[in-house]
Design an enzyme around this catalytic site. Structure first.
Site, PDB file in Angstrom:
ATOM      1  N   ASP A 100    -110.317   9.132 -52.618  1.00  0.00           N
ATOM      2  CA  ASP A 100    -110.229   9.895 -51.371  1.00  0.00           C
ATOM      3  C   ASP A 100    -109.472  11.205 -51.498  1.00  0.00           C
ATOM      4  OD1 ASP A 100    -107.634   9.077 -51.779  1.00  0.00           O
ATOM      5  OD2 ASP A 100    -107.525   7.789 -50.015  1.00  0.00           O
ATOM      6  N   GLU A 122    -114.635   2.928 -55.186  1.00  0.00           N
ATOM      7  CA  GLU A 122    -113.655   2.654 -54.126  1.00  0.00           C
ATOM      8  C   GLU A 122    -114.141   3.257 -52.802  1.00  0.00           C
ATOM      9  OE1 GLU A 122    -109.525   4.310 -53.425  1.00  0.00           O
ATOM     10  OE2 GLU A 122    -108.981   2.601 -54.660  1.00  0.00           O
ATOM     11  N   GLU A 136    -107.024  12.195 -46.524  1.00  0.00           N
ATOM     12  CA  GLU A 136    -107.813  11.228 -47.294  1.00  0.00           C
ATOM     13  C   GLU A 136    -108.880  10.504 -46.471  1.00  0.00           C
ATOM     14  OE1 GLU A 136    -104.497  11.461 -47.353  1.00  0.00           O
ATOM     15  OE2 GLU A 136    -103.988  11.962 -49.421  1.00  0.00           O
ATOM     16  N   HIS A 215     -95.145   9.708 -51.033  1.00  0.00           N
ATOM     17  CA  HIS A 215     -95.724  11.035 -51.278  1.00  0.00           C
ATOM     18  C   HIS A 215     -96.679  11.532 -50.193  1.00  0.00           C
ATOM     19  CE1 HIS A 215     -99.904   9.897 -52.170  1.00  0.00           C
ATOM     20  NE2 HIS A 215     -99.419   8.816 -52.717  1.00  0.00           N
ATOM     21  N   ARG A 217     -98.896  13.163 -47.340  1.00  0.00           N
ATOM     22  CA  ARG A 217     -98.807  14.415 -46.571  1.00  0.00           C
ATOM     23  C   ARG A 217     -98.482  14.183 -45.104  1.00  0.00           C
ATOM     24  NH1 ARG A 217    -101.557  17.200 -50.443  1.00  0.00           N
ATOM     25  NH2 ARG A 217    -101.544  19.455 -50.314  1.00  0.00           N
ATOM     26  N   HIS A 248     -92.160  11.765 -56.657  1.00  0.00           N
ATOM     27  CA  HIS A 248     -93.393  12.558 -56.762  1.00  0.00           C
ATOM     28  C   HIS A 248     -93.021  14.041 -56.871  1.00  0.00           C
ATOM     29  CE1 HIS A 248     -97.315  14.229 -55.703  1.00  0.00           C
ATOM     30  NE2 HIS A 248     -97.838  13.017 -55.804  1.00  0.00           N
TER      31      HIS A 248
END
Ligand code: UD1
Ligand code: UDP
Length: 380
Positions: A100, A122, A136, A215, A217, A248
């Protein structure tokens, strides 16, 4: 005998590399059927290279798009432009993308523009919420619209695709290739903690520790500060426990994490770990606290309770099976949930020893067989 089919794997980030590596191995094992090449956007640079080293992958095409603190426009534009040249040079029969990320979406878009068959590894995970996870959820849906073959990890992801009126004949439930990767690494690559961990962290992992990653967004800003506040509080409340936190490299994460937690003696902020050492580290952790998709899927195979610091998850199977708990990003809630897991051994035990709902470690060979059959039919 028919000529081998040309298959291009496109990926760009750490998790895609880890989850595509088993597919690459399965396709490479059948050279009479597949002529396989790798194109990386390198949306991630250091973490991509690190993960490729773990599996011995060398890309034939490397677009090297990453810039510090890049935005979504940058990744999209540079990757799309670069992939045009790769497709024109290799002229694959099929492009495979995974997951994604923006690389996933753009890889599918480039193949669509050239009318090349697309396989989506996936496929079908959904929250049905446009901005969660961001970007995503939409990357995955857009990739699904364009794909000709959908490799859904679970029955639920298959149902999600059917709800979007995707043709049932094109959906195959394979399990998640991330579980293949984890099993392969644990069986074939021993850890080398003394090489990758600072001395204090090496001592910490000999004792009880909580493993943390974050991590996403959609958590930047206030939600991330809340979660970090919770970690700070847990570190103060349980001074005898260690918190090991590979940070990250996204500056929106890294800078804040170091500001907030850098001075705490039982919090070990370390560089992102290679997948070999990270897998073995998960295996030693008492509790895992994360917002990572991949880590949520892996933890059940290692019988580790996982607390998911997100408001939604496109991976509800683990929550339903009882191995994962969605705890959001509220400080008090995270502290309460960690406290309960630490103090209540029976409760902690109830979250372990449950079969992994995401796969059995054989997803990639299933994908290779389905792909071979699909590509041979296209010619016939
Ligand atoms: C990306 C994916 C996300 C995935 C995550 C896995 C998108 C939009 N986001 O998020 O879906 O869950 O990867 O980790 O596709 N950076 C480095 N070195 C690296 C990697 C990143 O320095 O090896 C820094 C750079 O400053 C870069 C920034 O992190 O600009 C952000 O990278 P990016 O790929 O845009 O987003 P992630 O948050 O990593
Ligand atoms: N991982 C790793 N090193 C680390 C942290 C995570 O190799 O320091 C692995 C983890 O085991 C999983 C993948 O990276 O396979 C998850 O990546 P990430 O959390 O960045 O992305 P997501 O899965 O959320 O898209």
């Amino acid at each position: 005998m028919a000529a081998a089919k040309k298959v291009l794997l496109v990926f760009g980030t750490r998790p895609e590399t880890i989850k595509m590596a088993p597919v690459w191995m399965a396709l490479k094992a059948q050279p009479e059927r597949f002529d396989v090449k790798l194109a990386v956007t390198a949306q991630h640079r250091s973490m991509l290279d690190q993960a490729m080293r773990d599996f011995g992958l060398t890309p034939e095409f490397d677009l090297d798009v990453m810039r510090d603190n890049q935005d979504l426009f940058h990744i999209t534009q540079r990757s799309l432009e670069g992939l045009r040249g790769v497709l024109d040079q290799f002229q694959p029969d099929c492009v495979l993308v995974q997951g994604d990320t923006t690389t996933t979406f753009v890889g599918a878009l480039a193949a669509f523009y050239r009318r090349i068959a697309i396989g989506h590894v996936e496929a079908g995970l959904r929250t049905w919420q446009k901005y969660s996870p961001y970007p995503e959820e939409i990357n995955r849906r857009l990739t699904g619209c364009m794909a000709d073959l959908h490799f859904a990890p679970t029955g639920l992801s298959r149902d999600n695709l059917l709800a979007e009126r995707i043709n049932a004949d094109t959906i195959h439930v394979t399990g998640n290739t991330g579980i293949d990767a984890l099993m392969w690494i644990l069986a074939n690559r021993p850890p080398q903690f003394d090489r990758v961990l600072p001395e204090r962290a090496q001592e910490a992992i000999e004792q009880k520790f909580i493993l943390v990653t974050t991590h996403r967004r959609e958590s930047f800003g206030a939600p991330l500060l809340e979660s970090l506040g919770a970690i700070e509080e847990i570190a103060a409340k349980y001074a005898d426990r260690h918190i090991v936190f590979p940070v990250h490299p996204n500056p929106n994460v890294k800078n804040i994490v170091h500001q907030r937690l850098g001075a705490k003696t039982n919090v070990h902020l370390i560089e992102p770990l290679d997948y070999v050492n990270f897998s073995h580290l998960m295996n030693r952790a008492e509790i895992i606290l994360t917002d990572s998709g991949g880590v949520q899927e892996e933890a059940p195979s290692l019988s580790k309770p996982v607390l998911v610091m997100r408001e939604t998850t496109e991976r509800p199977e683990g929550v339903e099976a009882g191995v994962a708990k969605l705890v959001g990003t509220n400080r008090a809630r995270i502290v309460d949930e960690v406290t309960r897991l630490i103090e209540d051994a029976a409760y902690r035990g109830s979250m372990t020893g449950i079969a992994n709902p995401y796969g059995d470690g054989k997803a990639a060979t299933r994908i290779a067989d389905i792909l071979a059959s699909h590509l041979s039919q296209r010619v016939a």
